[in-house]
Design a protein around this motif. Structure first.
Motif, PDB file in Angstrom:
ATOM      1  N   GLU A  26       0.666  -1.325  -0.025  1.00 10.55           N
ATOM      2  CA  GLU A  26       0.027   0.033   0.274  1.00 10.55           C
ATOM      3  C   GLU A  26       0.713   1.247  -0.119  1.00 10.55           C
ATOM      4  OE1 GLU A  26      -3.172   0.386  -0.545  1.00 10.55           O
ATOM      5  OE2 GLU A  26      -3.730  -1.828  -0.195  1.00 10.55           O
ATOM      6  N   LEU A  27       1.856   1.161   1.031  1.00 13.85           N
ATOM      7  CA  LEU A  27       2.616   2.362   0.964  1.00 13.85           C
ATOM      8  C   LEU A  27       3.563   2.889  -0.524  1.00 13.85           C
ATOM      9  CD1 LEU A  27       4.939   1.885   4.184  1.00 13.85           C
ATOM     10  CD2 LEU A  27       3.257   3.444   3.697  1.00 13.85           C
ATOM     11  N   ALA A  28       3.968   1.746  -1.345  1.00 12.48           N
ATOM     12  CA  ALA A  28       4.452   1.911  -2.491  1.00 12.48           C
ATOM     13  C   ALA A  28       3.800   2.508  -3.341  1.00 12.48           C
ATOM     14  CB  ALA A  28       4.787   0.580  -3.020  1.00 12.48           C
ATOM     15  N   ARG A  29       2.445   2.628  -3.272  1.00 14.46           N
ATOM     16  CA  ARG A  29       1.442   3.525  -4.335  1.00 14.46           C
ATOM     17  C   ARG A  29       1.488   4.716  -4.023  1.00 14.46           C
ATOM     18  NH1 ARG A  29      -3.703   0.635  -5.566  1.00 14.46           N
ATOM     19  NH2 ARG A  29      -3.543   1.960  -7.287  1.00 14.46           N
ATOM     20  N   TYR A  43       6.502   9.792   1.442  1.00 10.49           N
ATOM     21  CA  TYR A  43       6.197   9.300   2.780  1.00 10.49           C
ATOM     22  C   TYR A  43       6.480  10.594   3.511  1.00 10.49           C
ATOM     23  CZ  TYR A  43       7.050   6.564   6.784  1.00 10.49           C
ATOM     24  OH  TYR A  43       7.105   6.114   8.179  1.00 10.49           O
ATOM     25  N   LEU A  44       5.684  10.668   4.779  1.00 13.57           N
ATOM     26  CA  LEU A  44       5.849  11.697   5.512  1.00 13.57           C
ATOM     27  C   LEU A  44       6.406  11.181   6.770  1.00 13.57           C
ATOM     28  CD1 LEU A  44       2.288  13.671   5.284  1.00 13.57           C
ATOM     29  CD2 LEU A  44       4.585  14.241   4.434  1.00 13.57           C
ATOM     30  N   ARG A  91      13.935   2.545   1.148  1.00 11.72           N
ATOM     31  CA  ARG A  91      14.306   1.246   0.461  1.00 11.72           C
ATOM     32  C   ARG A  91      13.502   0.949  -0.640  1.00 11.72           C
ATOM     33  NH1 ARG A  91      17.933  -3.477   2.535  1.00 11.72           N
ATOM     34  NH2 ARG A  91      18.527  -3.395   0.247  1.00 11.72           N
ATOM     35  N   MET A  92      12.149   1.247  -0.392  1.00 10.45           N
ATOM     36  CA  MET A  92      11.108   1.086  -1.350  1.00 10.45           C
ATOM     37  C   MET A  92      11.268   2.003  -2.498  1.00 10.45           C
ATOM     38  SD  MET A  92       7.781  -0.489   0.346  1.00 10.45           S
ATOM     39  CE  MET A  92       7.518   0.595   1.594  1.00 10.45           C
ATOM     40  N   GLY A  93      12.152   3.179  -2.348  1.00 15.92           N
ATOM     41  CA  GLY A  93      12.358   4.229  -3.431  1.00 15.92           C
ATOM     42  C   GLY A  93      11.169   5.219  -3.208  1.00 15.92           C
ATOM     43  N   MET A  94      10.619   5.282  -1.981  1.00 12.14           N
ATOM     44  CA  MET A  94       9.760   6.524  -1.854  1.00 12.14           C
ATOM     45  C   MET A  94      10.292   7.766  -1.583  1.00 12.14           C
ATOM     46  SD  MET A  94       6.827   4.712   0.553  1.00 12.14           S
ATOM     47  CE  MET A  94       5.398   6.376   0.163  1.00 12.14           C
ATOM     48  N   PRO A  95       9.949   9.077  -1.987  1.00 14.19           N
ATOM     49  CA  PRO A  95      10.676  10.402  -1.580  1.00 14.19           C
ATOM     50  C   PRO A  95       9.973  10.574  -0.384  1.00 14.19           C
ATOM     51  CG  PRO A  95       8.738  10.566  -3.074  1.00 14.19           C
ATOM     52  CD  PRO A  95       9.095   9.090  -3.008  1.00 14.19           C
ATOM     53  N   VAL A  96      11.021  11.461   0.572  1.00 12.53           N
ATOM     54  CA  VAL A  96      10.729  11.374   1.868  1.00 12.53           C
ATOM     55  C   VAL A  96      10.531  12.739   2.083  1.00 12.53           C
ATOM     56  CG1 VAL A  96      11.761  11.429   4.269  1.00 12.53           C
ATOM     57  CG2 VAL A  96      12.132   9.455   2.855  1.00 12.53           C
ATOM     58  N   ILE A  97       9.559  13.352   2.932  1.00 14.11           N
ATOM     59  CA  ILE A  97       9.385  14.594   3.426  1.00 14.11           C
ATOM     60  C   ILE A  97       9.306  14.549   5.023  1.00 14.11           C
ATOM     61  CG2 ILE A  97       7.735  16.497   3.861  1.00 14.11           C
ATOM     62  CD1 ILE A  97       6.272  15.788   0.963  1.00 14.11           C
ATOM     63  N   ALA A  98      10.301  15.311   5.630  1.00 15.67           N
ATOM     64  CA  ALA A  98      10.371  14.849   7.080  1.00 15.67           C
ATOM     65  C   ALA A  98      10.851  16.310   7.943  1.00 15.67           C
ATOM     66  CB  ALA A  98      11.515  13.967   7.205  1.00 15.67           C
ATOM     67  N   LEU A  99      10.471  16.248   9.177  1.00 11.09           N
ATOM     68  CA  LEU A  99      11.028  17.033  10.125  1.00 11.09           C
ATOM     69  C   LEU A  99      12.437  16.870  10.385  1.00 11.09           C
ATOM     70  CD1 LEU A  99       8.271  17.130  13.081  1.00 11.09           C
ATOM     71  CD2 LEU A  99       8.434  18.824  11.436  1.00 11.09           C
ATOM     72  N   ALA A 100      13.082  18.148  10.350  1.00 12.24           N
ATOM     73  CA  ALA A 100      14.592  18.033  10.677  1.00 12.24           C
ATOM     74  C   ALA A 100      14.810  17.858  11.910  1.00 12.24           C
ATOM     75  CB  ALA A 100      15.205  19.074   9.950  1.00 12.24           C
ATOM     76  N   THR A 101      14.616  16.443  12.514  1.00  7.70           N
ATOM     77  CA  THR A 101      14.653  16.108  13.970  1.00  7.70           C
ATOM     78  C   THR A 101      15.493  14.822  14.250  1.00  7.70           C
ATOM     79  OG1 THR A 101      12.667  15.358  14.133  1.00  7.70           O
ATOM     80  CG2 THR A 101      12.702  17.615  14.629  1.00  7.70           C
ATOM     81  N   THR A 102      16.149  14.740  15.490  1.00  8.32           N
ATOM     82  CA  THR A 102      16.583  13.640  15.903  1.00  8.32           C
ATOM     83  C   THR A 102      17.516  12.954  14.649  1.00  8.32           C
ATOM     84  OG1 THR A 102      14.863  12.007  15.440  1.00  8.32           O
ATOM     85  CG2 THR A 102      15.093  13.166  17.551  1.00  8.32           C
ATOM     86  N   VAL A 151       4.914  21.357   3.825  1.00  5.90           N
ATOM     87  CA  VAL A 151       3.916  21.211   3.059  1.00  5.90           C
ATOM     88  C   VAL A 151       3.735  21.691   1.463  1.00  5.90           C
ATOM     89  CG1 VAL A 151       1.270  22.220   2.956  1.00  5.90           C
ATOM     90  CG2 VAL A 151       2.280  21.807   5.028  1.00  5.90           C
ATOM     91  N   GLU A 152       4.572  22.771   1.319  1.00  4.41           N
ATOM     92  CA  GLU A 152       4.779  23.021   0.108  1.00  4.41           C
ATOM     93  C   GLU A 152       5.613  22.177  -0.849  1.00  4.41           C
ATOM     94  OE1 GLU A 152       7.143  26.638   0.566  1.00  4.41           O
ATOM     95  OE2 GLU A 152       5.566  27.715   1.713  1.00  4.41           O
ATOM     96  N   ALA A 153       6.603  21.364  -0.199  1.00  2.00           N
ATOM     97  CA  ALA A 153       7.166  20.146  -0.798  1.00  2.00           C
ATOM     98  C   ALA A 153       6.113  19.203  -1.207  1.00  2.00           C
ATOM     99  CB  ALA A 153       8.250  19.681   0.207  1.00  2.00           C
ATOM    100  N   ALA A 154       5.202  18.737  -0.187  1.00  2.00           N
ATOM    101  CA  ALA A 154       4.295  17.908  -0.582  1.00  2.00           C
ATOM    102  C   ALA A 154       3.442  18.193  -1.653  1.00  2.00           C
ATOM    103  CB  ALA A 154       3.050  17.442   0.798  1.00  2.00           C
ATOM    104  N   ARG A 155       2.747  19.458  -1.930  1.00  2.00           N
ATOM    105  CA  ARG A 155       2.659  19.900  -3.165  1.00  2.00           C
ATOM    106  C   ARG A 155       3.301  19.769  -4.339  1.00  2.00           C
ATOM    107  NH1 ARG A 155       0.665  24.501   0.252  1.00  2.00           N
ATOM    108  NH2 ARG A 155      -1.484  24.133   0.905  1.00  2.00           N
ATOM    109  N   TRP A 156       4.327  20.168  -4.123  1.00  2.00           N
ATOM    110  CA  TRP A 156       5.422  19.765  -5.351  1.00  2.00           C
ATOM    111  C   TRP A 156       5.452  18.416  -5.889  1.00  2.00           C
ATOM    112  CZ3 TRP A 156      10.991  18.557  -4.569  1.00  2.00           C
ATOM    113  CH2 TRP A 156      11.883  18.556  -5.803  1.00  2.00           C
TER     114      TRP A 156
END
Length: 306
Positions: free
Chosen positions: A200-203, A207-208, A225-236, A257-262
Motif C-alpha cells: 500500500e505504501l509503495a503506491r 512518505y511523511l 528502501r522501496m524508493g519513496m521520496p521522503v518529507i520529514a521534520l529535521a529532528t533527531t 507542506v509546500e514540498a508535498a504539493r510539489w
C-alpha cells in the motif's frame, strides 16, 4: 549461538533474526508483552523458537530491551541492552536507567541516542538499523501521502499527530500502524501485515515522517528502501538518515507542506528523490551490514565473558 530475546519491537527484531543464530523468544499463554512469542504479522525464519521462559536453556548471549528483563535473564549470561528510544523528561540531564554498570553493554540504534543519553560509566556502542529488501517497489501512482506510526492518538505531539491535518490541503493523507483508529481528517489502516502495508505504501506519492522526538523510525528506512521520496521534520537522527538529495527536511512545517504539493504535482521529481533515497538506504541501512555488525558484537561479548 543461542540468543535470548523478548519480542518487543517487531520491525527491528525481524531484521535481527535474519542472522545465522538460534533465537529463543519467550512465550506465555496470554501472549502478552512478556511472552508474545513468534511474530504473527512479520516474516520470521524457522530459527526463531518460542518457548516458555523457564524452558529456555543454554543461552550464550541475552538481548535485553527493557530494564525489567534483566532480572529474568539467567545469571552469568552476557547481556547486550538495545536502546531503541530517545530519553524522556529533562533531556539534557537524562540518566539512562542502566548508567554506571559494568555487567553489560548498551547498544544504541542511532548516534543520536548515544549522544543524548547519559550512560555514565556503562560501556556503549552504536549499531545502525538494518532493513531487508522490501518486496514492494515504489510506483507513486496514487496522489496521496503516507504516514506509518504507532499509537499516534495516545502519543500526540511526539509523533506529530497534531501536524497531520496541515498536509491534507496538499493531498489526502493515509496513516498506517497500530492505534491509528480514531484519527480524524485522514484515512487509517490499522495494523496491516508488513508486506501488505508495504504494498500500500509503495503506491503513495511520498512518505511523511513527522515525529518530533523519536530515535529513527524503521518505517522511514523501509520507505526509502522501496524508493519513496521522503518529507520529514529535521529532528533527531532523520537529519543524518536523509541527505538533501534524497528528500526534503525542515523544521518549518509550511516548507514541508509546500514540498508535498510539489511532489504531488511533479511525479518525475518524486521519482528522482525516491531513487536517491533508495540508494542511500541500501548502502547505509542494508541488512548484510547490520547482521555483520551484530555478529561481531555478539562474538566480542560472548568471548569477553568466558
Amino acid at each position: 549461538m543461542n540468543i535470548l530475546l523478548w519480542h518487543v519491537h517487531g520491525s527491528w527484531t525481524t531484521s535481527f533474526v535474519q542472522g545465522k543464530h538460534r533465537y529463543l523468544v519467550p512465550v506465555n499463554d496470554a501472549r502478552d508483552e512478556w511472552g508474545r512469542g513468534r511474530a504473527r504479522t512479520f516474516d520470521w525464519p524457522d530459527t526463531v523458537e518460542e518457548l516458555p521462559l523457564d524452558r529456555i536453556r543454554d543461552v550464550d548471549v541475552a538481548i535485553a530491551q527493557r530494564p525489567a528483563e534483566l532480572d529474568l535473564i539467567p545469571p552469568h549470561v552476557p547481556v547486550i541492552y538495545v536502546e531503541h528510544n530517545t530519553p524522556k523528561g529533562d533531556v539534557p540531564a537524562t540518566r539512562h536507567p542502566l548508567a554506571d554498570r559494568d555487567d553489560l553493554l548498551i547498544a544504541h540504534v542511532t548516534d543520536f541516542n548515544e549522544l543524548f543519553w547519559d550512560c555514565g560509566g556503562t560501556r556503549t556502542t552504536v549499531v545502525d538499523h538494518g532493513v531487508g529488501e522490501p518486496a514492494a517497489r515504489w510506483t507513486g501512482d496514487l496522489d496521496r501521502l503516507a504516514i506509518v506510526t504507532n499509537e499516534p492518538v495516545r502519543r500526540g505531539r511526539v509523533t506529530g499527530t497534531d501536524l497531520f491535518g496541515r498536509f491534507t490541503g496538499a493531498a489526502p493523507v493515509d496513516v498506517f500502524g497500530m492505534g491509528v483508529t480514531g484519527l480524524t481528517g485522514v484515512t487509517t489502516y490499522e495494523d496491516l501485515p508488513q508486506q501488505a502495508m508495504h504494498a500500500e505504501l509503495a503506491r503513495r506519492r511520498a512518505y511523511l515522517h513527522l515525529c518530533r522526538w523519536t530515535s529513527l523510525g524503521l518505517s522511514l528506512i523501509e520507505a526509502m528502501r522501496m524508493g519513496m521520496p521522503v518529507i520529514a521534520l529535521a529532528t533527531t537522527e532523520a537529519v543524518a538518515a536523509v541527505p538533501p538529495d534524497a528528500g526534503i527536511l525542515s523544521t518549518r512545517v509550511d516548507t514541508l507542506v509546500e514540498a508535498a504539493r510539489w511532489l504531488i504535482d511533479e511525479p518525475a521529481e518524486a521519482a528522482r528523490l525516491g531513487e536517491r533515497a533508495r540508494q542511500v538506504a541500501t548502502t547505509r541501512y542494508g541488512l548484510d551490514r547490520f547482521l555483520a555488525d551484530w555478529d561481531r558484537l555478539l562474538e566480542e561479548e560472548s568471548c569477553a565473558s568466558r
